[in-house]
Design a protein around this motif. Sequence first.
Motif, PDB file in Angstrom:
ATOM      1  N   ASP A 181      38.208 -19.688  16.246  1.00 49.00           N
ATOM      2  CA  ASP A 181      38.623 -19.433  14.869  1.00 49.00           C
ATOM      3  C   ASP A 181      38.801 -20.742  14.110  1.00 49.00           C
ATOM      4  O   ASP A 181      38.453 -20.847  12.925  1.00 49.00           O
ATOM      5  N   ALA A 182      39.306 -21.767  14.784  1.00 51.17           N
ATOM      6  CA  ALA A 182      39.453 -23.080  14.168  1.00 51.17           C
ATOM      7  C   ALA A 182      38.086 -23.683  13.839  1.00 51.17           C
ATOM      8  O   ALA A 182      37.919 -24.361  12.815  1.00 51.17           O
ATOM      9  N   GLN A 183      37.110 -23.440  14.706  1.00 47.17           N
ATOM     10  CA  GLN A 183      35.762 -23.936  14.454  1.00 47.17           C
ATOM     11  C   GLN A 183      35.183 -23.321  13.182  1.00 47.17           C
ATOM     12  O   GLN A 183      34.603 -24.016  12.338  1.00 47.17           O
ATOM     13  N   THR A 184      35.348 -22.014  13.015  1.00 54.18           N
ATOM     14  CA  THR A 184      34.868 -21.349  11.809  1.00 54.18           C
ATOM     15  C   THR A 184      35.604 -21.860  10.579  1.00 54.18           C
ATOM     16  O   THR A 184      35.006 -22.057   9.519  1.00 54.18           O
ATOM     17  N   ALA A 185      36.906 -22.091  10.710  1.00 54.01           N
ATOM     18  CA  ALA A 185      37.690 -22.608   9.589  1.00 54.01           C
ATOM     19  C   ALA A 185      37.213 -23.995   9.184  1.00 54.01           C
ATOM     20  O   ALA A 185      37.094 -24.306   7.986  1.00 54.01           O
ATOM     21  N   PHE A 186      36.923 -24.840  10.174  1.00 47.82           N
ATOM     22  CA  PHE A 186      36.442 -26.186   9.860  1.00 47.82           C
ATOM     23  C   PHE A 186      35.072 -26.129   9.187  1.00 47.82           C
ATOM     24  O   PHE A 186      34.802 -26.875   8.231  1.00 47.82           O
ATOM     25  N   GLN A 187      34.209 -25.246   9.648  1.00 48.75           N
ATOM     26  CA  GLN A 187      32.902 -25.082   9.001  1.00 48.75           C
ATOM     27  C   GLN A 187      33.071 -24.685   7.546  1.00 48.75           C
ATOM     28  O   GLN A 187      32.319 -25.137   6.670  1.00 48.75           O
ATOM     29  N   PRO A 268      42.136 -26.979   8.474  1.00 47.94           N
ATOM     30  CA  PRO A 268      42.677 -25.653   8.761  1.00 47.94           C
ATOM     31  C   PRO A 268      42.314 -25.236  10.180  1.00 47.94           C
ATOM     32  O   PRO A 268      41.280 -25.623  10.711  1.00 47.94           O
ATOM     33  N   THR A 269      43.161 -24.425  10.773  1.00 47.43           N
ATOM     34  CA  THR A 269      42.970 -24.016  12.160  1.00 47.43           C
ATOM     35  C   THR A 269      42.704 -22.528  12.316  1.00 47.43           C
ATOM     36  O   THR A 269      42.451 -22.075  13.440  1.00 47.43           O
ATOM     37  N   THR A 270      42.745 -21.772  11.221  1.00 46.45           N
ATOM     38  CA  THR A 270      42.488 -20.335  11.291  1.00 46.45           C
ATOM     39  C   THR A 270      41.678 -19.892  10.079  1.00 46.45           C
ATOM     40  O   THR A 270      41.759 -20.502   9.007  1.00 46.45           O
ATOM     41  N   THR A 271      40.919 -18.821  10.249  1.00 46.67           N
ATOM     42  CA  THR A 271      40.213 -18.252   9.093  1.00 46.67           C
ATOM     43  C   THR A 271      41.197 -17.608   8.129  1.00 46.67           C
ATOM     44  O   THR A 271      40.886 -17.465   6.943  1.00 46.67           O
ATOM     45  N   LEU A 307      39.231 -13.204  10.291  1.00 47.37           N
ATOM     46  CA  LEU A 307      37.865 -12.844   9.928  1.00 47.37           C
ATOM     47  C   LEU A 307      37.295 -11.842  10.917  1.00 47.37           C
ATOM     48  O   LEU A 307      36.733 -10.809  10.515  1.00 47.37           O
ATOM     49  N   GLY A 308      37.428 -12.106  12.208  1.00 48.45           N
ATOM     50  CA  GLY A 308      36.907 -11.184  13.205  1.00 48.45           C
ATOM     51  C   GLY A 308      37.591  -9.836  13.158  1.00 48.45           C
ATOM     52  O   GLY A 308      36.940  -8.790  13.295  1.00 48.45           O
ATOM     53  N   LEU A 309      38.905  -9.844  12.946  1.00 44.93           N
ATOM     54  CA  LEU A 309      39.642  -8.585  12.867  1.00 44.93           C
ATOM     55  C   LEU A 309      39.191  -7.779  11.658  1.00 44.93           C
ATOM     56  O   LEU A 309      39.023  -6.555  11.745  1.00 44.93           O
ATOM     57  N   PHE A 310      38.974  -8.458  10.545  1.00 45.00           N
ATOM     58  CA  PHE A 310      38.471  -7.766   9.356  1.00 45.00           C
ATOM     59  C   PHE A 310      37.109  -7.137   9.625  1.00 45.00           C
ATOM     60  O   PHE A 310      36.857  -5.985   9.244  1.00 45.00           O
ATOM     61  N   LEU A 311      36.217  -7.862  10.286  1.00 49.97           N
ATOM     62  CA  LEU A 311      34.880  -7.339  10.559  1.00 49.97           C
ATOM     63  C   LEU A 311      34.939  -6.098  11.447  1.00 49.97           C
ATOM     64  O   LEU A 311      34.182  -5.142  11.232  1.00 49.97           O
TER      65      LEU A 311
END
Length: 388
Positions: A181-187, A268-271, A307-311
């Motif tokens: 999740d942190a990776q997606t937030a950094f992207q 950021p560390t979370t979406t 983000l994943g939970l929303f999807l």
Amino acid sequence: MAPVLVAVIAATLVTDAGVVLARSGDDGPHTPPAHAAPPPPDVVPDKLQPVLPELEAFVEQARGLRFERPPKVSLVGDDEFEKLLDGDGSDTGGQQDAQTALGVLRALGLVEGNVDIQSVGRKQDSQTVGFYDDQTTELYVRGVDATPYAEDTLVHELTHALDDQHFGLARPELDKPDQGDAQTAFQALVEGDAVTVETAWYDSRSKEDRDAIDAAETAAGGGADNGSEPDVFTKLLAFPYSVGPSFVAAVRESGGQARLDATFERPPTTTEQILYPKRFLAGEGAVAVPAPPADGKVVDEGSLGELGLFLVADATVSHQDAGRASTGWGGDAYRAWRDGDRTCIRVNIQMDTPTDTAQLLDALATWSAKHPGSTVSGRDPIVITNCG
């Protein structure tokens, strides 16, 4: 989501996650391979050189930073660009990771039936118009002419090069299992900054140039048959480009360029923080959630994130209800394992308040009814299990 999901879907369909690239069509682009071999010298036409100083100066002014050294830039013809996208074929684990990712997505109810993930990658490649490789620090743009569209793409990529020189975009610590999740937030931070500068460039152009950019972007996105691509891929790929700019705008509004620079230092560390910048600015991160037990050898683990939970919710209830269900995410952890030809997943989900928990349970009841054999139990945390 964990690196096997995020990296495979949002980056490793064709490559590693260490490369960032420009937009290419309304749905966002797809990442090309890291460590790409440099093109031969004759693919860098002289006509590119006269426009680079203007583009670099614009990026410096818009971003508020100076290049520490001249960026390496190449306009690359279609054939050579395709070779760069293909890489050297050394990623032998890519296929296995892709199948693991598909199994996890299937267990979550986000993918149904047979999916040719390599075909999805090729469709995304057909829309890719440029990329910046933070390993070689080289920047490539598809084409051999300095057209308005190429210049627009170069501005985006030059922003990546500038940020990389000052802050470093390669973050290997984000490849750990619990950092998806942190990776997606950094992207989202990285792409949000580049899209912001690119948009400023676009807005500064003449109507004729903007029309040319729009036409080229439409043509670049028109060749892919996105109708056969699972919706989850489109949403995951688009997230950094569609939500990142609003996050960057909120950070800038809170403290100007200095606050944005500091955000690259401590991202950021979370979406959830990307979706709700006030939570990032207030220092609200994820709560620690213990990983659930697996009923077999673990093949993937990590966090879905908001983000994943929303999807997951959005695949079974209305968009509005999915938003209500996932808002209030506090933290989660999952583990996946194989059961014969199926992949199984178990997720522990902690919400912020009892009301948030009740809203998520309502959505998960609909999700569970759609997936016979799945279970939803508990409240603190909620535990969901399914095989698919």
